[in-house]
Design a protein around this motif. Structure first.
Motif, PDB file in Angstrom:
ATOM      1  N   GLY A 107       0.818  -1.205   0.000  1.00  0.00           N
ATOM      2  CA  GLY A 107       0.000   0.000   0.000  1.00  0.00           C
ATOM      3  C   GLY A 107       0.854   1.258   0.000  1.00  0.00           C
ATOM      4  N   SER A 108       1.978   1.210  -0.720  1.00  0.00           N
ATOM      5  CA  SER A 108       2.850   2.392  -0.793  1.00  0.00           C
ATOM      6  C   SER A 108       3.260   2.593  -2.242  1.00  0.00           C
ATOM      7  CB  SER A 108       4.097   2.181   0.059  1.00  0.00           C
ATOM      8  OG  SER A 108       4.981   1.306  -0.616  1.00  0.00           O
ATOM      9  N   ASP A 109       3.946   3.689  -2.531  1.00  0.00           N
ATOM     10  CA  ASP A 109       4.398   3.852  -3.912  1.00  0.00           C
ATOM     11  C   ASP A 109       5.870   4.271  -4.001  1.00  0.00           C
ATOM     12  OD1 ASP A 109       4.233   6.404  -3.040  1.00  0.00           O
ATOM     13  OD2 ASP A 109       2.769   7.072  -4.538  1.00  0.00           O
ATOM     14  N   GLU A 110       6.592   4.101  -2.919  1.00  0.00           N
ATOM     15  CA  GLU A 110       8.016   4.455  -2.966  1.00  0.00           C
ATOM     16  C   GLU A 110       8.778   3.407  -3.779  1.00  0.00           C
ATOM     17  OE1 GLU A 110       9.877   5.036   0.833  1.00  0.00           O
ATOM     18  OE2 GLU A 110      11.821   5.471  -0.077  1.00  0.00           O
ATOM     19  N   PRO A 111       9.556   3.850  -4.768  1.00  0.00           N
ATOM     20  CA  PRO A 111      10.261   2.862  -5.601  1.00  0.00           C
ATOM     21  C   PRO A 111      11.308   2.063  -4.814  1.00  0.00           C
ATOM     22  CG  PRO A 111      10.385   5.077  -6.560  1.00  0.00           C
ATOM     23  CD  PRO A 111       9.802   5.230  -5.204  1.00  0.00           C
ATOM     24  N   TYR A 112      11.490   0.835  -5.270  1.00  0.00           N
ATOM     25  CA  TYR A 112      12.600  -0.009  -4.804  1.00  0.00           C
ATOM     26  C   TYR A 112      13.509  -0.238  -6.005  1.00  0.00           C
ATOM     27  CZ  TYR A 112      10.373  -1.239  -0.340  1.00  0.00           C
ATOM     28  OH  TYR A 112       9.840  -1.198   0.915  1.00  0.00           O
ATOM     29  N   PHE A 113      14.799   0.022  -5.834  1.00  0.00           N
ATOM     30  CA  PHE A 113      15.754  -0.217  -6.914  1.00  0.00           C
ATOM     31  C   PHE A 113      16.292  -1.641  -6.795  1.00  0.00           C
ATOM     32  CE2 PHE A 113      15.833   4.424  -6.286  1.00  0.00           C
ATOM     33  CZ  PHE A 113      15.329   4.777  -7.521  1.00  0.00           C
ATOM     34  N   ALA A 114      16.613  -2.223  -7.948  1.00  0.00           N
ATOM     35  CA  ALA A 114      16.955  -3.651  -7.969  1.00  0.00           C
ATOM     36  C   ALA A 114      18.423  -3.880  -8.301  1.00  0.00           C
ATOM     37  CB  ALA A 114      16.083  -4.363  -9.000  1.00  0.00           C
ATOM     38  N   ILE A 115      19.046  -4.757  -7.520  1.00  0.00           N
ATOM     39  CA  ILE A 115      20.401  -5.249  -7.808  1.00  0.00           C
ATOM     40  C   ILE A 115      20.266  -6.765  -7.950  1.00  0.00           C
ATOM     41  CG2 ILE A 115      22.752  -5.530  -6.893  1.00  0.00           C
ATOM     42  CD1 ILE A 115      22.183  -2.592  -7.349  1.00  0.00           C
ATOM     43  N   PHE A 116      20.706  -7.306  -9.079  1.00  0.00           N
ATOM     44  CA  PHE A 116      20.544  -8.739  -9.328  1.00  0.00           C
ATOM     45  C   PHE A 116      21.749  -9.533  -8.817  1.00  0.00           C
ATOM     46  CE2 PHE A 116      17.349  -6.933 -11.979  1.00  0.00           C
ATOM     47  CZ  PHE A 116      16.349  -7.883 -12.024  1.00  0.00           C
ATOM     48  N   ALA A 117      21.494 -10.814  -8.533  1.00  0.00           N
ATOM     49  CA  ALA A 117      22.549 -11.706  -8.048  1.00  0.00           C
ATOM     50  C   ALA A 117      22.241 -13.117  -8.561  1.00  0.00           C
ATOM     51  CB  ALA A 117      22.601 -11.678  -6.526  1.00  0.00           C
ATOM     52  N   ASN A 118      23.088 -14.074  -8.213  1.00  0.00           N
ATOM     53  CA  ASN A 118      22.952 -15.438  -8.751  1.00  0.00           C
ATOM     54  C   ASN A 118      22.466 -16.473  -7.760  1.00  0.00           C
ATOM     55  OD1 ASN A 118      24.313 -14.999 -11.475  1.00  0.00           O
ATOM     56  ND2 ASN A 118      25.769 -14.155 -10.012  1.00  0.00           N
ATOM     57  N   LEU A 133      27.554   0.132   3.182  1.00  0.00           N
ATOM     58  CA  LEU A 133      27.962   1.344   2.464  1.00  0.00           C
ATOM     59  C   LEU A 133      27.171   2.540   2.984  1.00  0.00           C
ATOM     60  CD1 LEU A 133      29.571   2.662   0.123  1.00  0.00           C
ATOM     61  CD2 LEU A 133      27.604   2.186  -1.342  1.00  0.00           C
ATOM     62  N   ASP A 134      25.887   2.335   3.152  1.00  0.00           N
ATOM     63  CA  ASP A 134      25.016   3.399   3.655  1.00  0.00           C
ATOM     64  C   ASP A 134      25.458   3.826   5.061  1.00  0.00           C
ATOM     65  OD1 ASP A 134      22.709   5.097   3.761  1.00  0.00           O
ATOM     66  OD2 ASP A 134      21.773   3.580   5.041  1.00  0.00           O
ATOM     67  N   ARG A 135      25.801   2.851   5.894  1.00  0.00           N
ATOM     68  CA  ARG A 135      26.224   3.159   7.266  1.00  0.00           C
ATOM     69  C   ARG A 135      27.536   3.953   7.247  1.00  0.00           C
ATOM     70  NH1 ARG A 135      29.456   1.377  11.695  1.00  0.00           N
ATOM     71  NH2 ARG A 135      30.805   0.379  10.165  1.00  0.00           N
ATOM     72  N   GLY A 338       2.208  -7.510   8.018  1.00  0.00           N
ATOM     73  CA  GLY A 338       2.295  -6.061   8.200  1.00  0.00           C
ATOM     74  C   GLY A 338       3.705  -5.532   8.352  1.00  0.00           C
ATOM     75  N   LEU A 339       4.681  -6.290   7.858  1.00  0.00           N
ATOM     76  CA  LEU A 339       6.070  -5.843   7.987  1.00  0.00           C
ATOM     77  C   LEU A 339       6.498  -5.183   6.688  1.00  0.00           C
ATOM     78  CD1 LEU A 339       8.660  -6.012   9.798  1.00  0.00           C
ATOM     79  CD2 LEU A 339       9.255  -8.055   8.503  1.00  0.00           C
ATOM     80  N   ARG A 340       7.150  -4.033   6.804  1.00  0.00           N
ATOM     81  CA  ARG A 340       7.648  -3.336   5.622  1.00  0.00           C
ATOM     82  C   ARG A 340       9.161  -3.270   5.678  1.00  0.00           C
ATOM     83  NH1 ARG A 340       6.429   2.489   2.962  1.00  0.00           N
ATOM     84  NH2 ARG A 340       8.595   2.839   2.445  1.00  0.00           N
ATOM     85  N   GLY A 341       9.820  -3.768   4.643  1.00  0.00           N
ATOM     86  CA  GLY A 341      11.280  -3.801   4.639  1.00  0.00           C
ATOM     87  C   GLY A 341      11.883  -2.613   3.917  1.00  0.00           C
ATOM     88  N   ARG A 363      14.868   0.204  -0.960  1.00  0.00           N
ATOM     89  CA  ARG A 363      13.925   1.332  -0.967  1.00  0.00           C
ATOM     90  C   ARG A 363      14.669   2.617  -1.340  1.00  0.00           C
ATOM     91  NH1 ARG A 363      12.142   4.742   2.898  1.00  0.00           N
ATOM     92  NH2 ARG A 363      13.460   3.882   4.537  1.00  0.00           N
ATOM     93  N   GLN A 364      13.992   3.453  -2.128  1.00  0.00           N
ATOM     94  CA  GLN A 364      14.611   4.700  -2.589  1.00  0.00           C
ATOM     95  C   GLN A 364      15.209   5.507  -1.432  1.00  0.00           C
ATOM     96  OE1 GLN A 364      13.077   7.433  -5.977  1.00  0.00           O
ATOM     97  NE2 GLN A 364      12.064   8.137  -4.128  1.00  0.00           N
ATOM     98  N   GLY A 365      14.500   5.570  -0.321  1.00  0.00           N
ATOM     99  CA  GLY A 365      14.952   6.371   0.819  1.00  0.00           C
ATOM    100  C   GLY A 365      16.281   5.932   1.409  1.00  0.00           C
TER     101      GLY A 365
END
Ligand code: F0G
Length: 535
Positions: A107-118, A133-135, A338-341, A363-365
């Protein structure tokens, strides 16, 4: 050597010895839907109901004709499989479709960017690397703020606009001294303290019973000590939070919290200020623990996790590698509690049983563009697996989401069969757990069995494999124990599982329960195999 049988065993020979000791060293020669086939010399092809489902990788079964058709088509039209560092429309289409479904479920519209793996573990490690990296970038921002504050404070002391009061020296345990000498002593003490806090390795939080993979980084997030402890020197450590215990997460977060201290000027005096330092890079969890024994996270616990992590600014990585892709009736098992990652990792069934692929969504944020320049993987985002993943998503969404409803309905039918066995054998069966087509049946501990063989198996934690060997030999059903919770058998068949297959499994489980009740080791092992005694 020309004959297969004359070849020495070089591919994990010890493991093969173990499989053969419990009767699981069958070589399958064909696979379709929920069925694996092997050749029994003199009797022809034998069909086995595959309730293990590639450890949850076969939501649409083995070799689904639509997926096989697409794979053949890709090969026949010479689709470029490996053209790295170019535009990948299929990968983008997978990301777009995942966003559409995830938005619907959250029930949200914030984009999630995708990184692919194997693989699953590789996807988890991509999330771990991104969170780190973010930390690190957040820590640099804080260090920059501190340095700016300190420069301004130094200038104020130099110009005589600010003085250092005795209280500030006391607070930092530094002997009082006048002018810039005193100021320099304060800065040296702050540097010493800040270096201790900021030089610590990152901390990851996860739950007791968790399984997030077995690569160098991810195995440290996997609870089973046998997998993890030989390798603790190789990667950052996790803190394992007791599953479902109220308040435990908050206590762990409090214990790990660190702050950096700086100096600022307030009303002409130099004061110590604190800045929260990000020590905890992320919390990872499986909405339903798989390898750890099919243990669902409750809605209440999910709420507590969401609240505590939001309050402490800790990103949440939801590992949907096994629970996701429709298996529990939604794309994300976590959306139903009801968990949002901030991050999601999908793998296993994403590859439709043919391709090896995984995707990490951020998540974009929390997303850092820089990540794309420091992370890559030769085979990830390739031209074979991404169209297959797209096909799998279209099969999930087809007919108004029929596959999700079927997963729920078939799951209820299977759970019903398992519960019947539990009710019939309350002395043998302890519990039935899970949701949709991710179910487990736990046996009572058998370490007091009248049969020595069963007792030994139970004590070594390997009895489950003997039960699996029996089910395969006598009932043509393939299932395994959850490796880190050996008393639980796991069931993750495809969405096309039939009533007949469920009945076949139920009959097999009733027979197992009967044999455990009677401590009948001879029938359990067919007179040959042992209860988990590795070969
Ligand atoms: N996360 C979860 C929740 C998993 O179930 C698995 C694998 C992984 C990560 C790692 O994925 O094997 O592709 O690197 N689970 C298997 C199991 C091994 O026993 O359920 P991988």
């Amino acid at each position: 050597m020309n004959s297969l049988d004359e070849q020495p065993e070089l591919a994990e020979p010890y493991l093969l010895g173990f499989l053969s000791s419990v009767g699981l060293d069958v070589e399958y020669t064909r696979a379709e839907g929920n069925t694996l086939y092997y050749e029994d010399p003199g009797h022809g092809e034998v069909a086995v109901f595959d309730a293990a489902g590639g450890y949850g990788s076969l939501f649409f079964g083995h070799n689904h004709p639509e997926i096989v058709g697409l794979a053949k088509d890709l090969l026949e039209r010479r689709a470029p499989v490996l053209a790295q560092f170019s535009r990948h429309r299929d990968a983008n289409a997978v990301a777009t479709e995942l966003n559409r479904i995830v938005h619907r479920e959250l029930g949200s519209d914030e984009p999630y960017f995708a990184i692919f793996a194997n693989s699953g573990a590789e996807g988890i490690e991509a999330a771990v690397k991104h969170a780190e990296l973010d930390r690190v970038l957040r820590a640099q921002e804080i260090a920059g703020q501190l340095a700016d504050e300190l420069a301004a404070t130094r200038a104020a002391v130099l110009s005589g606009d600010a003085v250092v009061p005795a209280a500030t020296f006391r607070e930092l345990g530094v002997p009082e001294a006048a002018g810039m000498t005193g100021f320099a002593a304060l800065v040296a003490e702050l540097d010493r303290r800040n270096a201790a806090a900021s030089g610590r390795p990152p901390v990851f939080l996860t739950l007791e019973g968790s399984f997030h993979g077995k690569l160098v980084g991810s195995v440290q997030l996997t609870h089973n000590a046998a997998y993890r402890t030989p390798f603790t020197a190789l990667a950052a450590q996790a803190r394992f939070v007791p599953h479902g215990k109220p308040g435990a997460l908050a206590d762990t977060i409090t214990a790990e919290r660190r702050s950096l201290r700086g100096l600022t000027v307030r009303h002409g005096t130099v004061e110590v200020v604190e800045h929260e330092f990000p020590v905890i890079a992320a919390l990872l969890l499986e909405p339903i623990q798989g390898e750890g024994g099919i243990v669902p996270v409750t809605e209440e616990f999910a709420q507590e996790i969401q609240r505590d992590c939001a309050a402490a600014g800790i990103p949440i990585v939801v590992d949907e590698i096994q629970s996701g892709m429709g298996r529990t009736g939604t794309l994300l098992a976590s959306s139903a509690i009801g968990l949002r990652g901030d991050y999601y990792v999908l793998a296993k069934s994403l590859g439709g049983g043919l391709a090896k692929t995984a995707v990490m969504l951020a998540r974009q944020g929390v997303y850092r563009n820089e990540f794309e320049l420091v992370h890559s993987s030769t085979f990830a985002k390739d031209g074979f697996s991404t169209p297959i993943a797209l096909k799998v998503l279209s099969m999930l969404e087809a007919d108004g989401g029929r596959a999700y409803r079927l997963a729920e309905e078939r799951g209820e039918r299977l759970a019903d069969a398992l519960h019947k066995v539990r009710v019939e054998f309350p002395d043998v069966v302890k519990d039935v757990r899970g949701r949709g087509l991710m179910l487990g049946l736990e046996f009572n501990d058998q370490s007091e069995s009248r049969s020595q063989l069963i007792r030994d198996g139970a004590q070594s934690g390997l009895l489950g494999y003997t039960l699996a060997g029996y089910l395969l030999r006598e009932h043509r059903v393939r299932t395994f124990p959850t490796a880190s919770a050996g008393n639980t058998l796991r069931f993750a068949p495809s969405v096309f599982v039939t009533d007949r297959e469920i009945d076949q499994l139920q009959d097999g489980l009733r027979a197992v329960a009967e044999l455990l009740r009677e401590a009948d080791e001879a029938r359990l092992t067919g007179g040959g195999a042992t209860a988990g005694g590795a070969g």
